[in-house]
Design a protein around this motif. Sequence first.
Motif, mmCIF file in Angstrom:
data_model
loop_
_atom_site.group_PDB
_atom_site.id
_atom_site.type_symbol
_atom_site.label_atom_id
_atom_site.label_comp_id
_atom_site.label_asym_id
_atom_site.label_seq_id
_atom_site.Cartn_x
_atom_site.Cartn_y
_atom_site.Cartn_z
ATOM 1 N N TYR A 188 17.149 -4.236 -26.621
ATOM 2 C CA TYR A 188 16.804 -3.292 -27.685
ATOM 3 C C TYR A 188 16.800 -3.926 -29.070
ATOM 4 O O TYR A 188 16.872 -3.222 -30.066
ATOM 5 C CB TYR A 188 17.774 -2.107 -27.664
ATOM 6 C CG TYR A 188 17.790 -1.395 -26.338
ATOM 7 C CD1 TYR A 188 16.670 -0.744 -25.862
ATOM 8 C CD2 TYR A 188 18.929 -1.408 -25.547
ATOM 9 C CE1 TYR A 188 16.674 -0.103 -24.636
ATOM 10 C CE2 TYR A 188 18.954 -0.759 -24.320
ATOM 11 C CZ TYR A 188 17.820 -0.113 -23.871
ATOM 12 O OH TYR A 188 17.826 0.516 -22.661
ATOM 13 N N LYS A 207 15.429 -5.584 -32.484
ATOM 14 C CA LYS A 207 14.245 -5.291 -33.299
ATOM 15 C C LYS A 207 13.446 -6.557 -33.541
ATOM 16 O O LYS A 207 13.992 -7.641 -33.689
ATOM 17 C CB LYS A 207 14.657 -4.696 -34.641
ATOM 18 C CG LYS A 207 15.220 -3.312 -34.527
ATOM 19 C CD LYS A 207 15.544 -2.764 -35.893
ATOM 20 C CE LYS A 207 16.132 -1.373 -35.770
ATOM 21 N NZ LYS A 207 16.478 -0.823 -37.081
ATOM 22 N N ARG A 232 9.897 -7.904 -35.825
ATOM 23 C CA ARG A 232 8.872 -7.614 -36.824
ATOM 24 C C ARG A 232 7.527 -7.888 -36.173
ATOM 25 O O ARG A 232 7.228 -8.999 -35.754
ATOM 26 C CB ARG A 232 9.071 -8.496 -38.052
ATOM 27 C CG ARG A 232 8.329 -8.009 -39.253
ATOM 28 C CD ARG A 232 8.687 -8.815 -40.452
ATOM 29 N NE ARG A 232 8.074 -10.138 -40.302
ATOM 30 C CZ ARG A 232 7.942 -11.001 -41.285
ATOM 31 N NH1 ARG A 232 8.415 -10.718 -42.465
ATOM 32 N NH2 ARG A 232 7.368 -12.153 -41.082
ATOM 33 N N TYR A 233 6.710 -6.864 -36.103
ATOM 34 C CA TYR A 233 5.447 -6.891 -35.356
ATOM 35 C C TYR A 233 4.297 -6.702 -36.324
ATOM 36 O O TYR A 233 4.324 -5.792 -37.150
ATOM 37 C CB TYR A 233 5.486 -5.763 -34.317
ATOM 38 C CG TYR A 233 4.224 -5.531 -33.545
ATOM 39 C CD1 TYR A 233 3.918 -6.317 -32.447
ATOM 40 C CD2 TYR A 233 3.350 -4.512 -33.889
ATOM 41 C CE1 TYR A 233 2.763 -6.097 -31.724
ATOM 42 C CE2 TYR A 233 2.193 -4.289 -33.168
ATOM 43 C CZ TYR A 233 1.903 -5.089 -32.088
ATOM 44 O OH TYR A 233 0.762 -4.881 -31.363
ATOM 45 N N ASN A 278 0.644 -5.553 -36.829
ATOM 46 C CA ASN A 278 -0.366 -4.753 -36.132
ATOM 47 C C ASN A 278 -1.774 -5.230 -36.487
ATOM 48 O O ASN A 278 -1.958 -6.205 -37.208
ATOM 49 C CB ASN A 278 -0.176 -3.263 -36.423
ATOM 50 C CG ASN A 278 -0.282 -2.939 -37.888
ATOM 51 O OD1 ASN A 278 -0.827 -3.693 -38.665
ATOM 52 N ND2 ASN A 278 0.258 -1.788 -38.263
ATOM 53 N N GLU A 296 5.399 -3.957 -38.958
ATOM 54 C CA GLU A 296 6.196 -2.797 -38.578
ATOM 55 C C GLU A 296 7.306 -3.277 -37.645
ATOM 56 O O GLU A 296 7.236 -4.369 -37.092
ATOM 57 C CB GLU A 296 5.331 -1.734 -37.902
ATOM 58 C CG GLU A 296 4.609 -2.211 -36.664
ATOM 59 C CD GLU A 296 3.650 -1.178 -36.108
ATOM 60 O OE1 GLU A 296 3.816 -0.828 -34.925
ATOM 61 O OE2 GLU A 296 2.751 -0.737 -36.847
ATOM 62 N N LYS A 337 9.399 -3.048 -34.245
ATOM 63 C CA LYS A 337 9.354 -2.625 -32.854
ATOM 64 C C LYS A 337 10.569 -3.206 -32.165
ATOM 65 O O LYS A 337 11.214 -4.108 -32.677
ATOM 66 C CB LYS A 337 8.084 -3.122 -32.160
ATOM 67 C CG LYS A 337 6.861 -2.316 -32.458
ATOM 68 C CD LYS A 337 5.796 -2.603 -31.446
ATOM 69 C CE LYS A 337 4.676 -1.607 -31.579
ATOM 70 N NZ LYS A 337 3.741 -1.695 -30.486
ATOM 71 N N HIS A 338 10.855 -2.698 -30.981
ATOM 72 C CA HIS A 338 11.936 -3.231 -30.177
ATOM 73 C C HIS A 338 11.351 -4.062 -29.042
ATOM 74 O O HIS A 338 10.212 -3.831 -28.617
ATOM 75 C CB HIS A 338 12.799 -2.102 -29.609
ATOM 76 C CG HIS A 338 13.524 -1.335 -30.666
ATOM 77 N ND1 HIS A 338 12.968 -0.241 -31.283
ATOM 78 C CD2 HIS A 338 14.736 -1.519 -31.223
ATOM 79 C CE1 HIS A 338 13.821 0.231 -32.176
ATOM 80 N NE2 HIS A 338 14.906 -0.531 -32.163
ATOM 81 N N GLU A 392 10.037 -2.074 -26.143
ATOM 82 C CA GLU A 392 8.734 -1.436 -26.366
ATOM 83 C C GLU A 392 7.593 -2.406 -26.081
ATOM 84 O O GLU A 392 6.583 -2.036 -25.472
ATOM 85 C CB GLU A 392 8.603 -0.964 -27.815
ATOM 86 C CG GLU A 392 9.491 0.183 -28.197
ATOM 87 C CD GLU A 392 9.331 0.508 -29.663
ATOM 88 O OE1 GLU A 392 8.340 1.188 -30.011
ATOM 89 O OE2 GLU A 392 10.182 0.079 -30.459
ATOM 90 N N ILE A 393 7.761 -3.639 -26.519
ATOM 91 C CA ILE A 393 6.726 -4.649 -26.310
ATOM 92 C C ILE A 393 6.602 -4.977 -24.826
ATOM 93 O O ILE A 393 5.494 -5.086 -24.289
ATOM 94 C CB ILE A 393 7.027 -5.898 -27.156
ATOM 95 C CG1 ILE A 393 6.914 -5.538 -28.634
ATOM 96 C CG2 ILE A 393 6.103 -7.043 -26.794
ATOM 97 C CD1 ILE A 393 7.372 -6.602 -29.577
ATOM 98 N N GLN A 402 4.843 -2.227 -23.072
ATOM 99 C CA GLN A 402 3.422 -2.332 -23.351
ATOM 100 C C GLN A 402 2.787 -3.428 -22.491
ATOM 101 O O GLN A 402 1.666 -3.271 -22.009
ATOM 102 C CB GLN A 402 3.208 -2.636 -24.830
ATOM 103 C CG GLN A 402 1.781 -2.618 -25.284
ATOM 104 C CD GLN A 402 1.671 -2.886 -26.784
ATOM 105 O OE1 GLN A 402 2.639 -3.281 -27.438
ATOM 106 N NE2 GLN A 402 0.494 -2.681 -27.322
#
Length: 110
Positions: A63, A65, A67-68, A70, A76, A78-79, A82-83, A86
């Motif tokens: 979990y 964080k 830095r993503y 986009n 933005e 993200k964790h 989440e990636i 995806q």
Amino acid sequence: RRPSEFMCLLLKMLQIQPERSIVLELIANNDYKYVRVLGATYLRLTGNAQEIYQFLEPLLVDYRKIRYRNVEAKYEMKHVDEIVDQLLVGGSAFDIALPRIPVRWHLEKV
């Protein structure tokens, strides 16, 4: 648009084609979250479905964080989970179309 450093590293990995053991070491790296995501993305692009599920599903409990950047070149947060979700479920990640893999329950039947 200018490619990010992550994309440049991913392209370099695709060019040099590291051994599977090296990629798995990148994924197992707990110290550097970006290295872990880089290895997971490379495995998702080059691995077979069974390997992908076997080595990426344990990352769903990470979990931290990240830095993503986009598609609009905006950053933005993200964790990692989440990636990875995806990568496992989505049809694209980091603006790259991913190869199709069968869903998990199809592999469990076999």
